[in-house]
Design a protein around this motif. Structure first.
Motif, mmCIF file in Angstrom:
data_model
loop_
_atom_site.group_PDB
_atom_site.id
_atom_site.type_symbol
_atom_site.label_atom_id
_atom_site.label_comp_id
_atom_site.label_asym_id
_atom_site.label_seq_id
_atom_site.Cartn_x
_atom_site.Cartn_y
_atom_site.Cartn_z
ATOM 1 N N LEU A 1 0.604 -1.380 0.062
ATOM 2 C CA LEU A 1 -0.142 -0.080 -0.138
ATOM 3 C C LEU A 1 0.885 1.282 0.192
ATOM 4 C CD1 LEU A 1 -2.737 -1.002 2.464
ATOM 5 C CD2 LEU A 1 -2.855 -0.789 -0.006
ATOM 6 N N GLY A 2 1.812 1.220 -0.755
ATOM 7 C CA GLY A 2 2.936 2.495 -0.839
ATOM 8 C C GLY A 2 3.864 2.488 0.004
ATOM 9 N N HIS A 3 3.900 1.742 1.152
ATOM 10 C CA HIS A 3 5.015 1.987 2.408
ATOM 11 C C HIS A 3 5.816 0.838 2.211
ATOM 12 C CE1 HIS A 3 2.401 4.735 4.558
ATOM 13 N NE2 HIS A 3 1.630 4.160 4.059
ATOM 14 N N HIS A 4 7.160 1.275 1.945
ATOM 15 C CA HIS A 4 8.415 0.396 1.882
ATOM 16 C C HIS A 4 8.287 -0.737 3.292
ATOM 17 C CE1 HIS A 4 10.910 2.750 -0.803
ATOM 18 N NE2 HIS A 4 9.711 2.313 -1.346
ATOM 19 N N ILE A 5 8.428 -1.951 2.837
ATOM 20 C CA ILE A 5 8.340 -2.738 4.075
ATOM 21 C C ILE A 5 9.602 -2.720 4.867
ATOM 22 C CG2 ILE A 5 6.627 -4.375 2.905
ATOM 23 C CD1 ILE A 5 9.141 -6.408 2.592
ATOM 24 N N LYS A 6 9.600 -2.946 6.093
ATOM 25 C CA LYS A 6 10.958 -3.171 7.208
ATOM 26 C C LYS A 6 10.535 -4.322 7.813
ATOM 27 C CE LYS A 6 11.347 1.989 7.623
ATOM 28 N NZ LYS A 6 9.927 2.104 7.593
ATOM 29 N N GLY A 7 11.381 -5.349 7.589
ATOM 30 C CA GLY A 7 11.277 -6.716 8.287
ATOM 31 C C GLY A 7 9.592 -7.333 8.330
ATOM 32 N N PRO A 8 9.450 -8.378 8.838
ATOM 33 C CA PRO A 8 8.353 -8.995 8.793
ATOM 34 C C PRO A 8 7.403 -8.520 9.579
ATOM 35 C CG PRO A 8 9.817 -10.234 10.284
ATOM 36 C CD PRO A 8 10.435 -9.013 9.847
ATOM 37 N N GLY A 9 5.773 -9.067 9.616
ATOM 38 C CA GLY A 9 4.942 -8.215 10.527
ATOM 39 C C GLY A 9 3.596 -9.105 9.947
ATOM 40 N N PRO A 10 2.928 -8.791 10.929
ATOM 41 C CA PRO A 10 1.297 -9.316 10.672
ATOM 42 C C PRO A 10 0.585 -9.279 9.652
ATOM 43 C CG PRO A 10 1.286 -8.249 12.931
ATOM 44 C CD PRO A 10 2.787 -7.987 12.216
ATOM 45 N N ASP A 11 0.768 -7.835 8.692
ATOM 46 C CA ASP A 11 0.085 -7.495 8.009
ATOM 47 C C ASP A 11 0.200 -8.434 6.657
ATOM 48 O OD1 ASP A 11 2.624 -6.737 7.639
ATOM 49 O OD2 ASP A 11 2.178 -5.122 6.420
ATOM 50 N N ARG A 12 1.097 -9.332 6.559
ATOM 51 C CA ARG A 12 1.799 -10.030 5.512
ATOM 52 C C ARG A 12 1.670 -11.521 6.247
ATOM 53 N NH1 ARG A 12 6.733 -7.710 5.070
ATOM 54 N NH2 ARG A 12 6.018 -6.264 6.656
ATOM 55 N N GLY A 13 0.561 -12.224 6.265
ATOM 56 C CA GLY A 13 0.357 -13.569 6.708
ATOM 57 C C GLY A 13 1.104 -14.476 5.966
ATOM 58 N N VAL A 14 1.814 -15.562 6.762
ATOM 59 C CA VAL A 14 2.425 -16.546 5.646
ATOM 60 C C VAL A 14 1.911 -18.051 5.927
ATOM 61 C CG1 VAL A 14 4.812 -17.608 4.950
ATOM 62 C CG2 VAL A 14 4.467 -15.120 5.858
ATOM 63 N N ILE A 15 1.707 -18.623 5.114
ATOM 64 C CA ILE A 15 1.468 -20.246 5.130
ATOM 65 C C ILE A 15 2.678 -21.022 4.689
ATOM 66 C CG2 ILE A 15 -0.084 -22.274 4.560
ATOM 67 C CD1 ILE A 15 -2.254 -20.152 4.750
ATOM 68 N N PHE A 16 3.477 -21.614 5.435
ATOM 69 C CA PHE A 16 4.408 -22.300 4.858
ATOM 70 C C PHE A 16 4.112 -23.623 4.297
ATOM 71 C CE2 PHE A 16 5.634 -19.525 8.462
ATOM 72 C CZ PHE A 16 6.568 -19.043 7.953
ATOM 73 N N GLN A 17 5.122 -24.446 3.668
ATOM 74 C CA GLN A 17 4.975 -25.615 3.052
ATOM 75 C C GLN A 17 4.942 -26.635 4.091
ATOM 76 O OE1 GLN A 17 8.186 -26.829 0.513
ATOM 77 N NE2 GLN A 17 6.852 -28.581 -0.406
ATOM 78 N N ALA A 18 5.594 -26.550 5.038
ATOM 79 C CA ALA A 18 5.416 -27.571 6.458
ATOM 80 C C ALA A 18 4.442 -26.623 7.333
ATOM 81 C CB ALA A 18 6.905 -27.627 7.023
ATOM 82 N N PRO A 19 3.621 -27.132 7.782
ATOM 83 C CA PRO A 19 2.540 -26.577 8.699
ATOM 84 C C PRO A 19 3.179 -25.801 9.752
ATOM 85 C CG PRO A 19 2.054 -28.853 8.170
ATOM 86 C CD PRO A 19 3.312 -28.688 8.033
ATOM 87 N N SER A 20 4.409 -26.185 10.428
ATOM 88 C CA SER A 20 5.176 -25.372 11.272
ATOM 89 C C SER A 20 3.972 -24.638 12.384
ATOM 90 C CB SER A 20 5.779 -24.348 10.739
ATOM 91 O OG SER A 20 5.041 -23.469 9.635
ATOM 92 N N LEU A 21 3.461 -25.720 12.867
ATOM 93 C CA LEU A 21 2.466 -25.435 14.001
ATOM 94 C C LEU A 21 3.473 -25.611 15.251
ATOM 95 C CD1 LEU A 21 -0.875 -27.282 13.393
ATOM 96 C CD2 LEU A 21 -0.177 -24.669 12.928
ATOM 97 N N MET A 22 3.129 -24.891 16.521
ATOM 98 C CA MET A 22 3.747 -25.289 17.780
ATOM 99 C C MET A 22 3.262 -26.619 18.247
ATOM 100 S SD MET A 22 5.786 -22.685 17.766
ATOM 101 C CE MET A 22 5.489 -21.136 16.774
ATOM 102 N N PRO A 23 4.052 -27.790 17.974
ATOM 103 C CA PRO A 23 3.762 -29.057 18.489
ATOM 104 C C PRO A 23 2.931 -29.255 19.822
ATOM 105 C CG PRO A 23 5.957 -29.373 18.106
ATOM 106 C CD PRO A 23 5.686 -27.880 17.815
ATOM 107 N N TRP A 24 3.445 -28.521 20.571
ATOM 108 C CA TRP A 24 3.066 -28.731 22.055
ATOM 109 C C TRP A 24 1.827 -27.780 22.351
ATOM 110 C CZ3 TRP A 24 7.423 -26.337 20.089
ATOM 111 C CH2 TRP A 24 7.484 -24.988 20.347
ATOM 112 N N MET A 25 1.347 -27.117 21.593
ATOM 113 C CA MET A 25 0.091 -26.379 21.707
ATOM 114 C C MET A 25 -1.077 -27.084 21.034
ATOM 115 S SD MET A 25 1.211 -22.375 21.018
ATOM 116 C CE MET A 25 2.267 -21.739 22.064
ATOM 117 N N THR A 26 -2.349 -26.958 21.495
ATOM 118 C CA THR A 26 -3.386 -27.360 20.671
ATOM 119 C C THR A 26 -3.782 -26.328 19.456
ATOM 120 O OG1 THR A 26 -5.148 -26.043 22.030
ATOM 121 C CG2 THR A 26 -4.487 -28.210 23.022
#
Ligand SMILES: Nc1ncnc2c1ncn2[C@@H]1O[C@H](COP(=O)(O)OP(=O)(O)OP(=O)(O)O)[C@@H](O)[C@H]1O
Ligand SMILES: [Mg+2]
Lengths: 273, 368
Positions: free
Chosen positions: A86-111
């Motif tokens: 939206l016209g702003h240069h990105i600086k590092g990661p952030g929750p405005d850009r959600g990611v779904i990885f190839q491996a599910p990468s859930l925390m296995p110790w959580m429900t």
């Protein structure tokens, strides 16, 4: 075939951008230092992705798709050029850009629920706890996991884990959803189910989605535009194909459409050169 | 039915799966597969125990004979034919004064075990009597602001076991409190890791004896004018310092090797440092931390005996040492009893750690 329709320029913070552009990649460059000298994966890569658009990316293995996506996510250093949301240069990661990885990468110790809540708590800290739980449960139920709220992530099947991954990504209401071959590890039946779930939620939420895939049929079925990347080194955008199917789509209607084989041939021809 | 399923799970969980097979033998639920299990898990181990005792018995007997022959031989060369005959008769009669001093037989060890228990009962009764006798006097002394009179008699074998357990737990807790936080901090920073690596590599292989001496130098000065139990302090600190390295290294390794995907998730969600450590890094390194703690506890128990022995602090170590010096007729068999008790407690501690490890970590480790 490169899309040039949306270009009324508006200026904000000195950066020119069109109001309808969600993601803008300009002269993007990526260099990996290797023992044998620098390796330029991407060079002068330009791509604009519109609001509410679903874009799929295909290209040969090793051409730099993951590199590009992780740069958009902010998880990978940019060597040259820039990326703006939206016209702003990105600086590092952030929750405005959600990611779904190839491996599910859930925390296995959580429900399942805790995994989704991890993101929701972080993004909506001022919302009442019960409401946050409702958000998480809503998305888990959307991906068909109403029975598995309190199951440990490590006890879920690969396909169910990826469903949680989808719920987690949508629940934080990102502006852009980035998906790196999210269904690559699944069998074709589960893959079909998850494509349907993904597209159903996406239809409702209307967020911008960028998805890498190796599967030409998947690329056509899901996308408004299919972006083809040239082979590396120094990969860039080779071609873009508009998919003009009506939405909502069904697998059947897509397969029976007259243009389907023309699209398919176009993509295969590109990949075979 | 449901209850028995959970029971089965609990016993398996503790690495005591053979109990299930034993149970199904009595309830008559044994099928062919179960019978094989029965052979493998119960018959063979029991047979091996008998074999072990048999070999031990024969070994002890032949050592006894060698020692006896030697004694008679010695009497013959030093004092002549007659003395040798007296010696032979004396040994055969089982008289205490001339028994060959060698590896005791299983039966002797069993006798000593019973003696030690009886001894414990006697001392316990003695203590109770002492408490009764001094109760009134002590109440008066306390009222006058004086210290009460305490029992100063000899500790029993069982008392020694509890003293040792107390020391080992104090040492283990010390190791935990030092090694886990430091391990986490080292694991988080690559720079820190490479800069303290030499320190860990140098201190890790240092022998318990040296740690003891080092701790002794420091504690001796620091407790100079307090009347605290410095033998206990010295031994538990030494135990902690000797045993903490496994936890330190494992924690650092666990923290450093957290799956990159989890870190990426934390980055995308912009978790703060505290959240990141407690929600992502610590839980994902728990299995390795507990592997470290398990090693730490077993090392702690192992070095404890040596340290008690050297530090002259009460416990199983000094029990063994005193018996060895004492040289009474049943000293050797008491030492062997202590050996089995030490081994048994070590095994038990390991099982307890395994159980805790399995409850807290997300991927289950089965017992070995
Ligand atoms: N950290 C890195 N250091 C050096 N080279 C790298 C690194 N990551 C990726 N590469 C190289 O960059 C190129 C592009 O990698 P990337 O993973 O982006 O490809 P990709 O298109 O996603 O491939 P695939 O379809 O197999 O997933 C590859 O040649 C890879 O070997
Ligand atoms: Mg890739």
């Amino acid at each position: 075939m490169i899309d040039t329709t949306h270009n009324e320029l508006v200026t904000e913070n000195g950066i020119a951008f069109s109001e309808n552009v969600m993601l803008d990649l300009k002269h993007l460059k990526k260099v990996y230092p290797t023992p044998k000298g620098d390796y330029t994966v991407l060079e002068d890569l330009n791509l604009q992705i519109m609001k509410e658009e679903f874009v799929t990316i295909i290209g040969h293995s090793g051409c730099g798709k993951t590199t590009m996506l992780s740069m958009i996510a902010g998880l990978n250093e940019i060597s040259g050029g820039n990326i703006s949301v939206l016209g702003h240069h990105i600086k590092g990661p952030g929750p405005d850009r959600g990611v779904i990885f190839q491996a599910p990468s859930l925390m296995p110790w959580m429900t399942a629920l805790q995994n989704v809540m991890l993101g929701v708590n972080q993004v909506f800290p001022h919302v009442a706890k019960s409401q946050r739980t409702d958000i998480a449960k809503y998305y888990l139920q959307k991906v068909g996991l109403e029975e598995a709220f309190h199951k440990k992530a490590s006890d879920l099947s690969q396909g169910m884990q990826q469903r949680v991954g989808i719920a987690r990504a949508f629940a934080i209401k990102p502006k852009v959803l980035l998906l790196d071959e999210p269904f690559g590890m699944l069998d074709s039946l589960t893959r079909g189910e998850l494509q349907d779930i993904l597209i159903e939620i996406w239809n409702k939420e209307k967020i911008t989605a960028v998805m890498i895939t190796h599967d030409v049929d998947e690329a056509i079925f899901l996308a408004d535009r299919v972006v083809m990347m040239t082979s590396g080194p120094k990969a860039k955008i080779g071609d873009i194909l508009d998919i003009d199917f009506e939405r909502p789509r069904t697998r059947k209607s897509v397969l029976e459409h007259d243009d389907y084989y023309t699209y398919r041939k176009h993509l295969i021809d590109f990949l075979e050169h | 039915m449901k209850q028995s399923i959970t029971l089965n799970r609990v016993t398996k969980f503790m690495g005591l799966g053979f109990l299930i097979t034993l149970k199904s033998l009595f309830t008559g639920e044994l099928d062919k597969e179960g019978f094989k299990n029965f052979l493998r898990k119960i018959v063979v181990p029991i047979a091996s125990i008998f074999l072990f005792i048999g070999l031990w018995h024969m070994g002890a007997k032949s050592l006894y004979n060698i020692e006896a022959e030697y004694k008679i031989e010695k009497a013959l060369t030093e004092q002549g034919q007659e003395a040798a005959e007296v010696m032979r008769a004396c040994i055969a009669s089982g008289d205490v004064s001339c028994q060959p001093n060698t590896l005791p037989s299983p039966a002797q060890v069993w006798e000593s075990y019973k003696t030690l228990l009886r001894d414990h009962q006697v001392i316990k009764a003695d203590k109770v009597a002492f408490a009764e006798k001094t109760a009134a006097l002590n109440a008066k002394r306390v009222a006058e602001g004086k210290d009460p009179i305490t029992y100063t008699g000899r500790p029993s074998f069982v008392d020694q076991i509890f003293t040792s357990l107390k020391t080992v737990f104090a040492g283990f807790l010390l190791a935990l409190v030092i090694a886990v936080p430091i391990g986490v901090i080292i694991g988080l920073s690559k720079t820190l890791r490479s800069s303290v690596n030499w320190l860990i590599q140098i201190f890790k292989p240092v022998s318990p004896v040296v740690w003891l001496l080092l701790v002794f130098m420091i504690v001796k000065t620091m407790t100079k004018d307090s009347n605290s139990d410095s033998a206990f302090i010295i031994s538990f600190i030494s135990v902690g310092l000797c045993s903490m390295w496994a936890t330190l290294v494992n924690t650092a390794m666990g923290v450093a090797s957290v799956d990159k995907d989890y870190i990426n998730v934390a980055k995308v969600l912009k978790l703060g440092p505290v959240q990141k450590v407690f929600k992502v890094i610590l839980p994902s390194s728990l299995p390795l931390i507990f592997t470290g703690l398990r090693i730490t506890l077993s090392v702690a128990w192992m070095v404890l005996i040596a340290i008690e022995l050297l530090a002259q602090s009460p416990g199983l170590g000094s029990f063994v040492w005193e018996e060895f010096q004492n040289g009474a007729i049943d000293s050797n068999s008491k030492i062997i009893v202590a050996m089995f008790v030490i081994g048994g407690i070590g095994f038990l501690l390991d099982r307890i750690m395994l159980t805790i490890q399995n409850t807290v970590s997300f991927n289950k480790t089965s017992g070995i």
